[in-house]
Design an enzyme around this catalytic site. Structure first.
Site, PDB file in Angstrom:
ATOM      1  N   TRP A  58      -2.552  -2.930  -1.744  1.00  0.00           N
ATOM      2  CA  TRP A  58      -2.165  -4.339  -1.852  1.00  0.00           C
ATOM      3  C   TRP A  58      -2.999  -5.027  -0.785  1.00  0.00           C
ATOM      4  O   TRP A  58      -2.787  -4.830   0.412  1.00  0.00           O
ATOM      5  CB  TRP A  58      -0.674  -4.477  -1.560  1.00  0.00           C
ATOM      6  CG  TRP A  58      -0.116  -5.847  -1.765  1.00  0.00           C
ATOM      7  CD1 TRP A  58       0.353  -6.379  -2.938  1.00  0.00           C
ATOM      8  CD2 TRP A  58       0.062  -6.870  -0.774  1.00  0.00           C
ATOM      9  NE1 TRP A  58       0.795  -7.658  -2.739  1.00  0.00           N
ATOM     10  CE2 TRP A  58       0.634  -7.991  -1.421  1.00  0.00           C
ATOM     11  CE3 TRP A  58      -0.211  -6.955   0.584  1.00  0.00           C
ATOM     12  CZ2 TRP A  58       0.941  -9.172  -0.750  1.00  0.00           C
ATOM     13  CZ3 TRP A  58       0.094  -8.134   1.254  1.00  0.00           C
ATOM     14  CH2 TRP A  58       0.669  -9.223   0.593  1.00  0.00           C
ATOM     15  N   CYS A  75       0.836  -1.198   0.000  1.00  0.00           N
ATOM     16  CA  CYS A  75       0.000   0.000   0.000  1.00  0.00           C
ATOM     17  C   CYS A  75       0.873   1.251   0.000  1.00  0.00           C
ATOM     18  O   CYS A  75       1.911   1.301   0.654  1.00  0.00           O
ATOM     19  CB  CYS A  75      -0.952   0.111   1.168  1.00  0.00           C
ATOM     20  SG  CYS A  75      -2.109  -1.249   1.275  1.00  0.00           S
ATOM     21  N   LYS A 126       6.494  -4.233  -3.467  1.00  0.00           N
ATOM     22  CA  LYS A 126       7.921  -3.961  -3.257  1.00  0.00           C
ATOM     23  C   LYS A 126       8.286  -3.985  -1.771  1.00  0.00           C
ATOM     24  O   LYS A 126       9.346  -4.451  -1.402  1.00  0.00           O
ATOM     25  CB  LYS A 126       8.251  -2.598  -3.875  1.00  0.00           C
ATOM     26  CG  LYS A 126       9.708  -2.213  -3.783  1.00  0.00           C
ATOM     27  CD  LYS A 126      10.537  -2.953  -4.799  1.00  0.00           C
ATOM     28  CE  LYS A 126      12.000  -2.585  -4.742  1.00  0.00           C
ATOM     29  NZ  LYS A 126      12.818  -3.650  -5.365  1.00  0.00           N
ATOM     30  N   GLU A 148       9.410 -15.013  -9.924  1.00  0.00           N
ATOM     31  CA  GLU A 148       8.578 -13.883  -9.502  1.00  0.00           C
ATOM     32  C   GLU A 148       8.119 -13.005 -10.664  1.00  0.00           C
ATOM     33  O   GLU A 148       7.071 -12.379 -10.577  1.00  0.00           O
ATOM     34  CB  GLU A 148       9.265 -13.053  -8.422  1.00  0.00           C
ATOM     35  CG  GLU A 148      10.460 -12.254  -8.879  1.00  0.00           C
ATOM     36  CD  GLU A 148      11.105 -11.468  -7.746  1.00  0.00           C
ATOM     37  OE1 GLU A 148      10.426 -11.085  -6.784  1.00  0.00           O
ATOM     38  OE2 GLU A 148      12.322 -11.233  -7.842  1.00  0.00           O
ATOM     39  N   ASN A 202      -1.886   2.367   5.574  1.00  0.00           N
ATOM     40  CA  ASN A 202      -0.962   1.312   5.141  1.00  0.00           C
ATOM     41  C   ASN A 202      -0.574   0.525   6.382  1.00  0.00           C
ATOM     42  O   ASN A 202      -0.025   1.100   7.319  1.00  0.00           O
ATOM     43  CB  ASN A 202       0.275   1.952   4.493  1.00  0.00           C
ATOM     44  CG  ASN A 202       1.396   0.957   4.253  1.00  0.00           C
ATOM     45  OD1 ASN A 202       1.147  -0.228   4.103  1.00  0.00           O
ATOM     46  ND2 ASN A 202       2.618   1.434   4.228  1.00  0.00           N
TER      47      ASN A 202
HETATM   48  C1  F6R Z   1      12.759 -10.240  -4.870  1.00  0.00           C
HETATM   49  C2  F6R Z   1      12.355  -9.228  -3.924  1.00  0.00           C
HETATM   50  C3  F6R Z   1      11.915  -9.662  -2.570  1.00  0.00           C
HETATM   51  C4  F6R Z   1      12.637  -8.803  -1.517  1.00  0.00           C
HETATM   52  C5  F6R Z   1      12.113  -9.137  -0.115  1.00  0.00           C
HETATM   53  C6  F6R Z   1      12.853  -8.348   0.946  1.00  0.00           C
HETATM   54  O1  F6R Z   1      13.153  -9.669  -6.073  1.00  0.00           O
HETATM   55  O2  F6R Z   1      12.389  -8.073  -4.222  1.00  0.00           O
HETATM   56  O3  F6R Z   1      12.165 -11.018  -2.358  1.00  0.00           O
HETATM   57  O4  F6R Z   1      13.998  -9.043  -1.626  1.00  0.00           O
HETATM   58  O5  F6R Z   1      10.745  -8.839  -0.036  1.00  0.00           O
HETATM   59  O6  F6R Z   1      12.723  -6.977   0.763  1.00  0.00           O
HETATM   60  P1  F6R Z   1      13.686  -5.961   1.499  1.00  0.00           P
HETATM   61  O7  F6R Z   1      15.046  -6.176   0.984  1.00  0.00           O
HETATM   62  O8  F6R Z   1      13.134  -4.592   1.193  1.00  0.00           O
HETATM   63  O9  F6R Z   1      13.599  -6.289   2.965  1.00  0.00           O
END
Ligand code: F6R
Length: 603
Positions: free
Chosen positions: A76, A2, A598, A483, A102
């Site tokens: 989301w 979100c 993300k 993914e 969020n």
């Molecule tokens: C894969 C991807 C996810 C992140 C995971 C951790 O391409 O982007 O697997 O790596 O959600 O995210 P962060 O690094 O932001 O804790």
């Protein structure tokens, strides 16, 4: 997970909100909406749409909505499926309070029951709607005061934006657990889930901490704690250009970010050296156990980091998924350090696992990309990657920058702990300086890799094999592919194949072997022979001039030669490119793959 945006000022809020939502879309993209206080009649007008921001834009096309105050949200789904009713903003029963949220309100069932008993009718299945009705129920003529009261009733993690027709010269922002920043403009101010959403308008920000509530007007921002006491905040100035949040001629953010890696690796090398944290490395002198915790791609970086840290700093390292580490009986004493790796610095699993370990007495270190993120503030020591915003949902440039930082971390710790010599340190450091130009060479193979992608794009399964320090790269290659292309893929340590997975191999299975010319080459070669003998289609990532590997492979992607231990930073690049091309050839949305977000701020 979100995205939130809010505007107050002289402009019409609608385009500002829509622009911000586009920038935040990577955080969630199943539905979106805006709420503005209509300039003509002073009422809150809400427009929502299922789908992406462009669907909301189309829905608003040609409509003349004007307001100087508004909120926007891209969702989301957690509670309730993606429908117009469940999309944010949510409005109170009497239509006077609109909110965006969020996070997750954990006690919403209880609050909902309480409000229903008082006669409030709910329109959505979300946990969020309770906040709007609570505001109406508690309103005492002072929006800030009411928001503070409501915040105290909410359990869980949240970032909330509030506007009201009762006080249409204010936005209230509350942060507890989910990220929220305030963009400081001239006669206008903004709230957003992250900086790129409002980078077009300002480079000055206030980053809210957990338990803070902001009262934002056109020309003033005041921050309070939940007790209503004023908190002094130091604004943060960023030097990023708006272009960091744009595609700059590339078709997708992922493609742009893959191609940015020579620069982001170089910047991370330079950034590490210029901001070396002496206290951190002094602390590491006395450590006898290091836990690395992370999720997804960051977890794979941690697996590579383990090899380097154990080799150079001689600290025993365990790497765990943060979501698993949090609930296991770990052993922590005053000589234990925990390193949390997170691009966003907001991943709930990583943050909360790190905070738990901190409570138990561990020294905590955060390795993050997003400056000012929660993990960076919650850790005792911070290391940064210097990538700028990563917008594509699949992590690429931040992975290689995490690798570079982990290697430098291992080398520095090794020097301090006197477990490596200065000569060894200098040799690896020198080799690292050549990595950006070697990545550049690999990126030139874009067309070649696209042709390979075309050959295998219709496969239903892929296997990725590697050994030792390149085994985590096999895992990362498989994650990238699944993914964004939705093709089933698995990463395996090549030596483990014979213990079961080899049964999967037949003439339809593409097997990507990560086989640089390092000390495991011969062993890896035998493992690939085993695949070939069972008619698997081998695609090898190998060191240039390796003619022998051609005997076994349908296709070979060559990478430049480097030191054995640096190969992971190079071998991953063709795998990112291969996944990108397979997914785009299949017509998939690589920047916003289905079901993903993300930043994952829920457990
Ligand atoms: C894969 C991807 C996810 C992140 C995971 C951790 O391409 O982007 O697997 O790596 O959600 O995210 P962060 O690094 O932001 O804790």
């Amino acid at each position: 997970m979100c995205g939130i945006i809010g505007y107050i000022g002289k402009r019409n809020a609608v385009p500002v909100l829509l622009y911000g939502l586009q920038r935040l879309e990577y955080r969630g993209y199943d539905s979106a909406g805006i709420a503005v206080v209509d300039n003509e009649n002073g009422k809150i007008l809400i427009e929502k749409q299922v789908g992406k921001i462009k669907d909301l834009q189309e829905h608003l096309w040609g409509r003349n909505i004007n307001g100087h105050l508004g909120l926007g949200h891209t969702r989301w789904a957690t509670h309730g499926s993606p429908t117009v009713e469940n999309a944010h903003p949510h409005i109170s029963q009497g239509g006077k309070f609109a909110i965006v949220h969020n996070g997750i309100i954990e006690n919403y069932m209880e609050l909902k029951k309480y409000l229903q008993e008082k006669g409030y009718k709910f329109k959505s299945e979300t946990d969020t709607e309770v906040i709007a009705h609570l505001l109406e129920d508690e309103y005492n003529g002072n929006l800030l005061d009411t928001a503070l009261k409501v915040a105290k009733k909410l359990e869980g993690a949240y970032a909330v934006g509030i506007i009201s027709t009762e006080e249409p010269d204010k936005i209230i922002a509350i942060k507890k657990g989910s990220p929220l920043i305030i963009g400081l403009g001239k006669e206008e101010n903004f709230i957003a889930s992250d900086i790129p959403a409002v980078l077009e308008y300002t480079k000055d920000f206030i980053v809210l901490e957990d338990g803070e509530v902001a009262l934002i007007t056109e020309d003033n921002v005041e921050v309070y704690n939940l007790e209503g006491q004023k908190v002094q905040k130091k604004p943060l100035h960023v030097t990023w250009d708006v272009s960091v949040a744009e595609k700059g001629g590339y078709k997708h953010f992922m493609q742009k970010e893959i191609h940015e890696q020579p620069r982001t690796i170089g910047d991370t090398l330079a950034g590490f050296s210029s901001s070396k944290n002496e206290e951190l490395f002094d602390m590491l002198k006395d450590i006898n156990r290091l836990y690395i915790i992370a999720c997804g791609t960051s977890f794979h970086a941690g697996l590579v980091g383990k090899f380097w840290i154990e080799k150079f700093a001689r600290i025993p390292v365990e790497v765990d998924y943060a979501s698993e580490y949090r609930y296991r009986d770990r052993i922590i004493d005053e000589k234990t350090a925990v390193l949390g790796i997170s691009q966003s610095g907001e991943t709930a699993d990583t943050r909360f696992a790190l905070l738990d370990a901190k409570k138990e007495g561990a020294k905590t270190i955060g390795l993050v990309n997003v400056v000012g993120s929660s993990l960076s503030r919650e850790s005792d020591y911070v290391l940064y990657t210097y990538c700028g915003p990563e917008i594509g949902v699949a992590a690429t440039k931040t992975f290689t920058a995490q690798l570079v930082t982990l290697l430098l971390f291992a080398l520095e710790a090794g020097l301090k702990r006197e477990t490596i010599s200065k000569e060894e340190y200098d040799k690896i450091h020198e080799a690292l300086l050549h990595i950006p130009s070697k990545v550049e060479e690999i990126l030139k193979k874009d067309d070649e890799i696209k042709d390979i992608a075309y050959k295998y794009m219709n496969a239903t399964d892929f296997l990725f094999l590697g050994r030792n320090i390149n085994y985590p790269i096999a895992l990362e290659g498989a994650l990238k592919l699944k993914e964004i292309s939705y093709i089933h893929a698995e990463g395996y340590p090549a030596g483990e194949m014979k213990h079961g997975p080899i049964a999967l191999i037949d003439e339809k299975l593409p097997v990507v072997s990560v086989i640089p010319k390092d000390r495991f080459y011969e062993k890896m070669f035998s493992n690939v022979q085993e695949v070939k003998a069972r008619k698997g289609k081998v695609i090898s990532v190998a060191t240039q001039d390796d003619e022998k590997i051609k005997e076994l492979s349908e296709d070979v992607i060559y990478i430049p030669q480097t030191e054995d231990i640096l190969y992971p930073i190079l071998t991953v690049i063709p795998l990112q490119m291969l996944s990108y091309h397979i997914a785009t050839l299949l017509g998939k949305d690589v920047d916003q793959p289905r079901n993903l977000a993300k930043t994952v701020t829920v457990e």
